[in-house]
Design a protein around this motif. Structure first.
Motif, PDB file in Angstrom:
ATOM      1  N   GLU A   1      13.748  -0.873 -29.374  1.00 47.00           N
ATOM      2  CA  GLU A   1      12.929   0.355 -29.394  1.00 47.00           C
ATOM      3  C   GLU A   1      13.003   1.056 -28.048  1.00 47.00           C
ATOM      4  O   GLU A   1      13.155   2.273 -27.966  1.00 47.00           O
ATOM      5  N   PHE A   2      12.914   0.283 -26.979  1.00 43.66           N
ATOM      6  CA  PHE A   2      13.011   0.827 -25.630  1.00 43.66           C
ATOM      7  C   PHE A   2      14.372   1.496 -25.430  1.00 43.66           C
ATOM      8  O   PHE A   2      14.459   2.605 -24.905  1.00 43.66           O
TER       9      PHE A   2
ATOM     10  N   ARG B   1      13.189  -6.744 -30.726  1.00 47.61           N
ATOM     11  CA  ARG B   1      12.790  -5.451 -31.322  1.00 47.61           C
ATOM     12  C   ARG B   1      12.204  -4.508 -30.279  1.00 47.61           C
ATOM     13  O   ARG B   1      12.462  -3.309 -30.304  1.00 47.61           O
ATOM     14  N   ARG B   2      11.405  -5.051 -29.346  1.00 47.87           N
ATOM     15  CA  ARG B   2      10.840  -4.205 -28.283  1.00 47.87           C
ATOM     16  C   ARG B   2      11.955  -3.666 -27.385  1.00 47.87           C
ATOM     17  O   ARG B   2      11.906  -2.505 -26.970  1.00 47.87           O
TER      18      ARG B   2
ATOM     19  N   THR C   1       9.256  -2.288 -20.433  1.00 51.74           N
ATOM     20  CA  THR C   1       9.277  -1.208 -21.431  1.00 51.74           C
ATOM     21  C   THR C   1       8.105  -0.243 -21.268  1.00 51.74           C
ATOM     22  O   THR C   1       8.163   0.877 -21.767  1.00 51.74           O
TER      23      THR C   1
ATOM     24  N   VAL D   1       9.382  -8.230 -20.629  1.00 54.90           N
ATOM     25  CA  VAL D   1       9.878  -7.135 -21.472  1.00 54.90           C
ATOM     26  C   VAL D   1       8.764  -6.115 -21.700  1.00 54.90           C
ATOM     27  O   VAL D   1       8.994  -4.907 -21.632  1.00 54.90           O
ATOM     28  N   ASP D   2       7.548  -6.580 -21.928  1.00 57.45           N
ATOM     29  CA  ASP D   2       6.418  -5.655 -22.087  1.00 57.45           C
ATOM     30  C   ASP D   2       6.210  -4.810 -20.839  1.00 57.45           C
ATOM     31  O   ASP D   2       5.973  -3.602 -20.919  1.00 57.45           O
TER      32      ASP D   2
ATOM     33  N   GLY E   1      10.539 -10.517 -31.927  1.00 55.80           N
ATOM     34  CA  GLY E   1       9.663  -9.464 -31.411  1.00 55.80           C
ATOM     35  C   GLY E   1      10.133  -8.919 -30.077  1.00 55.80           C
ATOM     36  O   GLY E   1      10.082  -7.704 -29.835  1.00 55.80           O
ATOM     37  N   VAL E   2      10.602  -9.782 -29.202  1.00 53.52           N
ATOM     38  CA  VAL E   2      11.114  -9.352 -27.904  1.00 53.52           C
ATOM     39  C   VAL E   2      12.365  -8.503 -28.108  1.00 53.52           C
ATOM     40  O   VAL E   2      12.511  -7.448 -27.495  1.00 53.52           O
TER      41      VAL E   2
END
Length: 105
Positions: A80-81, A76-77, A43, A39-40, A73-74
């Motif tokens: 946001e993306f 939420r990312r 994104t 995911v990081d 957290g994943v």
């Protein structure tokens, strides 16, 4: 096993190295323990094409792992993306599908 510490997939001055076999392996066989890292990567990806295919892999990872096992957290990312994408884009619709697994989107 593809690992975030593998030199071939570390972030370089212009972004993630996408041409390496390790990068291709991450997208093809991500492994559930690498979902957050994937995911990081997705994104932070500047290319729409890579974002789209990365989101497909993320979606498959969520299905295989189970939405209840994905960290807040994943999610939420991903939210946001999603907020940065045009509503009617293919990437946006795909992100909505992934987020719907969590009851969001």
């Amino acid at each position: 096993m593809i690992s975030p510490s593998c030199p071939a997939v570390r972030r370089g001055p212009t972004g993630w190295t996408r041409s390496s076999p390790a990068w291709c392996g991450l997208y093809a066989l991500p492994g559930p323990e690498l979902l957050g890292w994937l995911v990081d990567v997705v994104t932070a990806e500047p290319l729409s094409f890579n974002q789209y295919w990365g989101l497909r892999v993320v979606g498959r990872g969520v299905e295989e792992r189970g939405a209840e096992r994905v960290t807040v957290g994943v999610v939420r990312r991903l939210e946001e993306f999603r907020s940065r994408m045009p509503r009617d884009s293919d990437r946006g619709q795909l992100a909505d599908r992934v987020l719907s697994e969590f009851g969001a989107g």
